[in-house]
Scaffold this active site. Structure first.
Site, mmCIF file in Angstrom:
data_model
loop_
_atom_site.group_PDB
_atom_site.id
_atom_site.type_symbol
_atom_site.label_atom_id
_atom_site.label_comp_id
_atom_site.label_asym_id
_atom_site.label_seq_id
_atom_site.Cartn_x
_atom_site.Cartn_y
_atom_site.Cartn_z
ATOM 1 N N GLU A 1 0.993 -1.320 0.015
ATOM 2 C CA GLU A 1 -0.151 0.149 0.028
ATOM 3 C C GLU A 1 0.750 1.168 0.505
ATOM 4 O OE1 GLU A 1 -2.817 0.041 3.049
ATOM 5 O OE2 GLU A 1 -3.530 -1.407 2.330
ATOM 6 N N GLU B 1 -5.065 -8.601 0.525
ATOM 7 C CA GLU B 1 -5.996 -8.520 1.703
ATOM 8 C C GLU B 1 -7.430 -8.218 1.543
ATOM 9 O OE1 GLU B 1 -4.550 -5.460 4.272
ATOM 10 O OE2 GLU B 1 -2.784 -5.950 3.974
HETATM 11 C C1 BG6 Z 1 -4.403 -2.473 5.189
HETATM 12 C C2 BG6 Z 1 -2.903 -2.569 5.698
HETATM 13 O O1 BG6 Z 1 -4.325 -0.746 4.517
HETATM 14 O O2 BG6 Z 1 -5.841 -2.283 6.043
HETATM 15 C C3 BG6 Z 1 -3.138 -3.251 6.585
HETATM 16 O O3 BG6 Z 1 -2.319 -3.443 5.161
HETATM 17 C C4 BG6 Z 1 -3.947 -3.018 7.582
HETATM 18 O O4 BG6 Z 1 -1.648 -3.447 7.696
HETATM 19 C C5 BG6 Z 1 -5.390 -2.771 7.214
HETATM 20 O O5 BG6 Z 1 -4.105 -3.773 9.362
HETATM 21 C C6 BG6 Z 1 -7.283 -2.300 7.983
HETATM 22 O O6 BG6 Z 1 -6.449 -1.614 8.088
HETATM 23 P P1 BG6 Z 1 -7.411 -0.879 9.784
HETATM 24 O O7 BG6 Z 1 -7.071 0.608 10.058
HETATM 25 O O8 BG6 Z 1 -8.118 -1.652 10.187
HETATM 26 O O9 BG6 Z 1 -6.605 -1.791 10.809
#
Ligand code: BG6
Length: 479
Positions: free
Chosen positions: A170, A379
């Site tokens: 990201e 993800e």
């Molecule tokens: C992504 C990241 O942006 O989203 C992760 O790669 C992150 O590291 C995930 O944890 C979820 O975001 P958040 O802010 O809910 O933890």
């Protein structure tokens, strides 16, 4: 709704799950690890929810065998994790810290022993603090060589064990949060500096891919991009144009560089006009073109819906929701280009994230049509409060529902012609959410700790654990 006749998931489909070093490992100062920018940033009062840090996180560093055993029990085909640069090179460069690299070798061996494909992320935001101090981290071209040396050390060490590699996680998020919103390290608010740092990160990304080609012939490498496909709020052509602007500024600005080695012309022209365009040196263009990935990694959480914005529009700084109390959404955007609106067709999570499974299919198709590259979903998942009930039960039906609907859209995307390598949910165990503490949980495995108390860090299977196990076992037939 139109559905192409659905195809089966390919037999070698990578049913996976993901994590990042700072969010799971803990052991922040053990075995010779140097401090990272996150180790320091979390100590600044007011930066994270209830001042949480990753000193212990979920102690994966010491419990990786237990965690991998749970992955094996689930039948996971792939596990995506990141390497902490300052474990390998405590000061960002120099001599390899053997104890640090050995941890990852042990983890990789443990995964392979259970036939779980390791997917190694080279950079998930935890820059060695020493490089930030020495030359300003991503703001100096010196980082290109240091990042390359670090990547090469990992390629050389793991070339016979690791087939899948992710370069930068990201880049759009760590650059914009780090240099425009100041909510991530180094906490800068300066768009000129942001675009410069971003260009340098692009060069570092391309250089690492170029080196990869010389060392690992059969592996695959690509970046992970946080893709939020843009929608128009109405069919008014002004809104449609605003959505096009948002897609160019918020996504193509990165994706085109990864996929084609070129910046989108409209954005470049705009930045030149406002004296924000990054400095292009001789050789940059060629390097960007040489950094073509094998796949586009996509982190997908939500879409974003836009309406037109007049040139003189003033935006108040969006107050972010870090406590899970709904209703914090504030319209924001880029005056004259686009303004983000709530999409009334969509429900939101308690952290105000819009839930849009169809948006995943749309995003995968856009990438396929534009770049013709295979895609790896690196993800996707739901951050929610979970309740530990009596007898160690966690009924996270909402998570099952969320992931099921997204998997259905993956299958539709495959039927549409998307070459999909795999799907990594975020996350396997619960972990530290950078700015939201421990109560925003994403895992299939509950970790019994909270913001104020580490407790015993017990691992407890949630209902979704058994459900995803069955999905994997049936190769996506039983959702
Ligand atoms: C992504 C990241 O942006 O989203 C992760 O790669 C992150 O590291 C995930 O944890 C979820 O975001 P958040 O802010 O809910 O933890």
């Amino acid at each position: 709704m139109y559905h192409a006749k659905l195809d089966q998931f390919p037999n070698d489909f990578l049913w996976g799950s993901a994590s990042a070093a700072y969010q799971v490992e803990g052991a922040w100062n053990e075995d010779g690890k140097g401090p990272s920018v996150w180790d320091n940033f979390v100590r600044i009062p007011g930066k994270t929810f209830k001042g949480t840090d990753g000193n212990v996180a979920v102690d994966h560093y010491h419990r990786y065998k237990e965690d991998v055993a749970l992955m094996a029990e689930m039948g996971l085909k792939a596990y995506r994790f990141s390497v902490s640069w300052s474990r390998i090179f405590p000061a960002g460069k120099g001599e390899i810290n053997e104890a640090g690299i050995q941890f990852y070798e042990n983890l990789i061996d443990e995964l392979l022993r259970h036939q779980i494909e390791p997917i190694v992320t080279l950079y998930h935001w935890d820059l060695p603090q020493a490089l930030q101090d020495e030359y300003g981290g991503w703001e100096s071209r010196e980082i290109i060589e240091d990042f390359n040396n670090y990547c090469v050390a990992l390629f050389e060490r793991f070339k016979d064990k690791v087939n899948y590699w992710v370069t930068l996680n990201e880049q759009n998020v760590f650059i914009s949060h780090g240099y425009e919103q100041a909510s991530h390290p180094p906490g800068v608010r300066d768009r000129k500096r942001m675009y410069e740092a971003n260009h340098i990160a692009n060069l570092a990304n391309a250089k690492a891919i170029q080196s990869f080609r010389q060392i690992i012939l059969n592996g695959k490498i690509g970046p992970s991009f946080a893709y939020g496909p843009a929608y128009a709020y109405t069919s008014n052509p002004e809104d449609v144009l605003a959505a096009e602007n948002a897609e160019d500024f918020n996504s193509h600005w990165w994706l085109d560089v990864y996929g084609w080695g070129e910046y989108p012309k409209t954005v470049w022209k705009y930045l030149e006009k406002y004296d924000l365009a990054p400095t292009m040196e001789a050789g940059d263009e060629a390097l960007l073109k040489a950094g073509k990935p094998d796949f586009m990694g996509v982190n997908y959480y939500q879409t974003a819906t836009f309406t037109a914005s007049p040139l003189d529009e003033e935006f108040v700084n969006a107050k972010e929701n870090h406590d899970g109390k709904k209703g914090n959404f504030v319209e924001n955007g880029n005056a004259g280009l686009f303004k983000r609106k709530r999409n009334e067709a969509l429900e939101t999570t308690n952290w105000d994230w819009e839930i849009d499974p169809t948006g995943l299919r749309i995003g995968l198709r856009r990438i396929t049509s534009r770049y013709g590259l295979p895609v790896l979903v690196t993800e996707n998942g739901l951050g929610e409060f979970d309740k530990l009930e009596e007898n160690d039960v966690i009924n996270d039906d909402y998570r099952i529902e969320y992931i099921r609907k997204h998997i259905e859209q993956l299958q539709a995307a495959i039927a549409d012609g998307v070459d999909l390598l795999g799907y990594c949910t975020w996350s396997f165990t619960d972990l530290l959410s950078w700015l939201n503490g421990y109560q925003k949980r994403y895992g299939f495995v509950y970790v019994d700790r909270d913001e104020l108390n580490e407790k015993e860090l017990r691992r407890i299977r949630k209902k979704s654990f058994y459900w995803y196990k069955d999905v994997i076992w049936s190769n996506g037939d039983r959702l």
